[in-house]
Design a protein around this motif. Structure first.
Motif, PDB file in Angstrom:
ATOM      1  N   ALA A  48       0.833  -1.208   0.000  1.00  0.00           N
ATOM      2  CA  ALA A  48       0.000   0.000   0.000  1.00  0.00           C
ATOM      3  C   ALA A  48       0.865   1.254   0.000  1.00  0.00           C
ATOM      4  O   ALA A  48       0.564   2.239  -0.682  1.00  0.00           O
ATOM      5  N   GLY A  49       1.957   1.225   0.762  1.00  0.00           N
ATOM      6  CA  GLY A  49       2.856   2.374   0.806  1.00  0.00           C
ATOM      7  C   GLY A  49       3.501   2.663  -0.529  1.00  0.00           C
ATOM      8  O   GLY A  49       3.722   3.829  -0.894  1.00  0.00           O
ATOM      9  N   GLY A  50       3.801   1.594  -1.277  1.00  0.00           N
ATOM     10  CA  GLY A  50       4.382   1.782  -2.608  1.00  0.00           C
ATOM     11  C   GLY A  50       3.432   2.511  -3.536  1.00  0.00           C
ATOM     12  O   GLY A  50       3.852   3.364  -4.338  1.00  0.00           O
ATOM     13  N   LEU A  51       2.152   2.225  -3.435  1.00  0.00           N
ATOM     14  CA  LEU A  51       1.152   2.893  -4.267  1.00  0.00           C
ATOM     15  C   LEU A  51       0.995   4.365  -3.901  1.00  0.00           C
ATOM     16  O   LEU A  51       0.679   5.201  -4.752  1.00  0.00           O
ATOM     17  N   MET A  52       1.223   4.664  -2.613  1.00  0.00           N
ATOM     18  CA  MET A  52       1.027   6.041  -2.137  1.00  0.00           C
ATOM     19  C   MET A  52       2.330   6.807  -2.010  1.00  0.00           C
ATOM     20  O   MET A  52       2.340   7.952  -1.559  1.00  0.00           O
ATOM     21  N   ASP A  53       3.439   6.180  -2.381  1.00  0.00           N
ATOM     22  CA  ASP A  53       4.762   6.792  -2.294  1.00  0.00           C
ATOM     23  C   ASP A  53       5.119   7.183  -0.850  1.00  0.00           C
ATOM     24  O   ASP A  53       5.719   8.219  -0.594  1.00  0.00           O
ATOM     25  N   ILE A  54       4.703   6.337   0.091  1.00  0.00           N
ATOM     26  CA  ILE A  54       5.070   6.496   1.501  1.00  0.00           C
ATOM     27  C   ILE A  54       5.749   5.193   1.922  1.00  0.00           C
ATOM     28  O   ILE A  54       5.090   4.158   2.068  1.00  0.00           O
ATOM     29  N   LYS A  55       7.039   5.226   2.073  1.00  0.00           N
ATOM     30  CA  LYS A  55       7.816   3.999   2.276  1.00  0.00           C
ATOM     31  C   LYS A  55       7.669   3.448   3.690  1.00  0.00           C
ATOM     32  O   LYS A  55       7.746   4.189   4.675  1.00  0.00           O
ATOM     33  N   VAL A  56       7.465   2.136   3.794  1.00  0.00           N
ATOM     34  CA  VAL A  56       7.513   1.433   5.077  1.00  0.00           C
ATOM     35  C   VAL A  56       8.952   0.956   5.264  1.00  0.00           C
ATOM     36  O   VAL A  56       9.398   0.028   4.584  1.00  0.00           O
ATOM     37  N   ILE A  57       9.690   1.609   6.157  1.00  0.00           N
ATOM     38  CA  ILE A  57      11.117   1.345   6.324  1.00  0.00           C
ATOM     39  C   ILE A  57      11.390   0.068   7.102  1.00  0.00           C
ATOM     40  O   ILE A  57      12.302  -0.697   6.782  1.00  0.00           O
ATOM     41  N   ASP A  58      10.595  -0.182   8.149  1.00  0.00           N
ATOM     42  CA  ASP A  58      10.873  -1.316   9.022  1.00  0.00           C
ATOM     43  C   ASP A  58       9.609  -1.676   9.788  1.00  0.00           C
ATOM     44  O   ASP A  58       8.654  -0.892   9.857  1.00  0.00           O
ATOM     45  N   HIS A  59       9.606  -2.866  10.347  1.00  0.00           N
ATOM     46  CA  HIS A  59       8.571  -3.292  11.287  1.00  0.00           C
ATOM     47  C   HIS A  59       9.308  -3.881  12.475  1.00  0.00           C
ATOM     48  O   HIS A  59      10.015  -4.892  12.348  1.00  0.00           O
ATOM     49  N   ILE A  60       9.154  -3.256  13.629  1.00  0.00           N
ATOM     50  CA  ILE A  60       9.867  -3.663  14.836  1.00  0.00           C
ATOM     51  C   ILE A  60       8.879  -4.289  15.803  1.00  0.00           C
ATOM     52  O   ILE A  60       7.841  -3.703  16.122  1.00  0.00           O
ATOM     53  N   ILE A  61       9.208  -5.490  16.265  1.00  0.00           N
ATOM     54  CA  ILE A  61       8.361  -6.203  17.218  1.00  0.00           C
ATOM     55  C   ILE A  61       9.066  -6.214  18.564  1.00  0.00           C
ATOM     56  O   ILE A  61      10.219  -6.639  18.677  1.00  0.00           O
ATOM     57  N   ILE A  62       8.375  -5.737  19.587  1.00  0.00           N
ATOM     58  CA  ILE A  62       8.955  -5.586  20.926  1.00  0.00           C
ATOM     59  C   ILE A  62       8.491  -6.716  21.837  1.00  0.00           C
ATOM     60  O   ILE A  62       7.297  -7.006  21.933  1.00  0.00           O
ATOM     61  N   GLY A  63       9.464  -7.353  22.494  1.00  0.00           N
ATOM     62  CA  GLY A  63       9.166  -8.366  23.496  1.00  0.00           C
ATOM     63  C   GLY A  63       9.568  -7.865  24.867  1.00  0.00           C
ATOM     64  O   GLY A  63       9.603  -6.657  25.117  1.00  0.00           O
ATOM     65  N   ASP A  64       9.891  -8.782  25.758  1.00  0.00           N
ATOM     66  CA  ASP A  64      10.312  -8.410  27.108  1.00  0.00           C
ATOM     67  C   ASP A  64      11.816  -8.171  27.117  1.00  0.00           C
ATOM     68  O   ASP A  64      12.612  -9.099  27.201  1.00  0.00           O
ATOM     69  N   ASN A  65      12.184  -6.904  26.971  1.00  0.00           N
ATOM     70  CA  ASN A  65      13.585  -6.477  26.951  1.00  0.00           C
ATOM     71  C   ASN A  65      14.348  -7.062  25.766  1.00  0.00           C
ATOM     72  O   ASN A  65      15.565  -7.251  25.832  1.00  0.00           O
ATOM     73  N   CYS A  66      13.635  -7.321  24.688  1.00  0.00           N
ATOM     74  CA  CYS A  66      14.257  -7.787  23.447  1.00  0.00           C
ATOM     75  C   CYS A  66      13.354  -7.358  22.289  1.00  0.00           C
ATOM     76  O   CYS A  66      12.210  -6.976  22.487  1.00  0.00           O
ATOM     77  N   TYR A  67      13.883  -7.414  21.088  1.00  0.00           N
ATOM     78  CA  TYR A  67      13.094  -7.001  19.930  1.00  0.00           C
ATOM     79  C   TYR A  67      13.601  -7.700  18.687  1.00  0.00           C
ATOM     80  O   TYR A  67      14.708  -8.276  18.669  1.00  0.00           O
ATOM     81  N   ILE A  68      12.793  -7.639  17.638  1.00  0.00           N
ATOM     82  CA  ILE A  68      13.210  -8.108  16.320  1.00  0.00           C
ATOM     83  C   ILE A  68      12.835  -7.040  15.300  1.00  0.00           C
ATOM     84  O   ILE A  68      11.713  -6.531  15.300  1.00  0.00           O
ATOM     85  N   SER A  69      13.797  -6.682  14.467  1.00  0.00           N
ATOM     86  CA  SER A  69      13.571  -5.772  13.347  1.00  0.00           C
ATOM     87  C   SER A  69      13.435  -6.616  12.085  1.00  0.00           C
ATOM     88  O   SER A  69      14.348  -7.364  11.730  1.00  0.00           O
ATOM     89  N   LEU A  70      12.298  -6.509  11.401  1.00  0.00           N
ATOM     90  CA  LEU A  70      12.110  -7.276  10.183  1.00  0.00           C
ATOM     91  C   LEU A  70      13.039  -6.799   9.071  1.00  0.00           C
ATOM     92  O   LEU A  70      13.343  -7.557   8.154  1.00  0.00           O
ATOM     93  N   LYS A  71      13.506  -5.571   9.183  1.00  0.00           N
ATOM     94  CA  LYS A  71      14.509  -5.063   8.240  1.00  0.00           C
ATOM     95  C   LYS A  71      15.834  -5.771   8.478  1.00  0.00           C
ATOM     96  O   LYS A  71      16.484  -6.238   7.533  1.00  0.00           O
ATOM     97  N   GLU A  72      16.248  -5.856   9.736  1.00  0.00           N
ATOM     98  CA  GLU A  72      17.495  -6.533  10.059  1.00  0.00           C
ATOM     99  C   GLU A  72      17.425  -8.024   9.749  1.00  0.00           C
ATOM    100  O   GLU A  72      18.447  -8.648   9.409  1.00  0.00           O
ATOM    101  N   GLU A  73      16.219  -8.589   9.877  1.00  0.00           N
ATOM    102  CA  GLU A  73      16.042 -10.023   9.580  1.00  0.00           C
ATOM    103  C   GLU A  73      15.835 -10.273   8.093  1.00  0.00           C
ATOM    104  O   GLU A  73      15.624 -11.400   7.666  1.00  0.00           O
ATOM    105  N   ARG A  74      15.887  -9.191   7.295  1.00  0.00           N
ATOM    106  CA  ARG A  74      15.742  -9.256   5.833  1.00  0.00           C
ATOM    107  C   ARG A  74      14.373  -9.746   5.376  1.00  0.00           C
ATOM    108  O   ARG A  74      14.220 -10.237   4.246  1.00  0.00           O
ATOM    109  N   VAL A  75      13.376  -9.597   6.249  1.00  0.00           N
ATOM    110  CA  VAL A  75      11.997  -9.851   5.829  1.00  0.00           C
ATOM    111  C   VAL A  75      11.524  -8.691   4.962  1.00  0.00           C
ATOM    112  O   VAL A  75      10.711  -8.848   4.061  1.00  0.00           O
ATOM    113  N   ILE A  76      12.093  -7.499   5.257  1.00  0.00           N
ATOM    114  CA  ILE A  76      11.851  -6.299   4.459  1.00  0.00           C
ATOM    115  C   ILE A  76      13.126  -5.978   3.696  1.00  0.00           C
ATOM    116  O   ILE A  76      14.221  -5.974   4.265  1.00  0.00           O
ATOM    117  N   ASP A  77      12.980  -5.708   2.401  1.00  0.00           N
ATOM    118  CA  ASP A  77      14.152  -5.373   1.573  1.00  0.00           C
ATOM    119  C   ASP A  77      14.682  -3.978   1.906  1.00  0.00           C
ATOM    120  O   ASP A  77      13.921  -3.090   2.258  1.00  0.00           O
TER     121      ASP A  77
END
Length: 230
Positions: free
Chosen positions: A201-230
């Motif tokens: 959807a962001g590509g169609l509107m020219d608004i880039k989704v840079i990353d998706h960060i998931i927060i746990g208990d004192n830890c996190y995962i960045s989908l960008k760092e995990e290469r789920v997002i290019d």
């Protein structure tokens, strides 16, 4: 033997006097709670009541205390509705102070910048919160609206809700953020599905989704760092 009341203690051992003389950091958790509770019971000093509260919920961290209800606190003899509300209000204030200074207008240079702001706010939440961090062309934060509260799925997190906020704030890009109440930030299939749907959807509107960060208990995962997002 008569129960030792706070007024019977030497000045240096009374929580309020101790705070004045040595600073708040010198007080134990029980002493800080005692100041909020103010009074004990005929059987127990206010410090003893605070100790009982900590003992009953010893498996809970102080941060998770904010998720207890007024009824939970009121199970402890000597803690009524007014005292419970006072403690809950103090805990909420502490959470908000942990978020200061405001992230707005801060420049985001890495996933850790986002995590440092949201971790104190969401690591103890019992429900999933989905937030978008809206950015200008130089990656300065414009706003951080909450889009939904509840289990993350594509019906709750709809592109129109997300990008309505982006348009209102004239955002050039965004970072998606949500928490996992389980404490494990491992992305689910639905997390990844929602991510790709919003990227499209962001590509169609020219608004880039840079990353998706998931927060746990004192830890996190960045989908960008995990290469789920290019």
């Amino acid at each position: 033997m008569k129960e030792l009341m706070v007024r019977d203690l030497p000045d240096m051992e009374r929580p309020r006097e101790k705070l004045l003389l040595k600073g708040a950091q010198s007080l134990s958790d029980a002493e800080l709670l005692a100041i909020l509770l103010r009074t004990g019971t005929k059987e127990d000093s206010v410090i003893r009541v605070a100790e009982k509260l900590l003992s009953v919920y010893k498996n809970e961290s102080l941060g998770e205390f904010a998720n207890l209800s007024v009824n939970d606190f009121s199970k402890i003899k000597g803690i009524g509705k007014v005292k419970a509300i006072t403690v809950l209000a103090a805990l909420e204030l502490g959470k908000r102070l942990a978020e200061a200074p405001s992230i707005e207008r801060k420049k985001i240079t890495s996933p850790q910048d986002v995590v440092n702001y949201f971790m104190p706010r969401f690591r103890y939440e019992k429900k999933e919160h989905f937030i978008v961090v809206l950015l200008d062309t130089k990656n300065h934060i414009l706003a951080t609206p909450v889009i939904s509260v509840g289990c993350l799925n594509s019906s709750i997190v709809h592109p129109r809700e997300v990008f309505r906020e982006a348009i209102v704030h004239f955002a050039a890009a965004m970072i998606l953020v949500h928490n996992h109440p389980s404490g494990d930030p491992t992305p689910s299939k639905e997390d990844i599905h929602v991510t790709h749907k919003l990227i499209e959807a962001g590509g169609l509107m020219d608004i880039k989704v840079i990353d998706h960060i998931i927060i746990g208990d004192n830890c996190y995962i960045s989908l960008k760092e995990e290469r789920v997002i290019d």
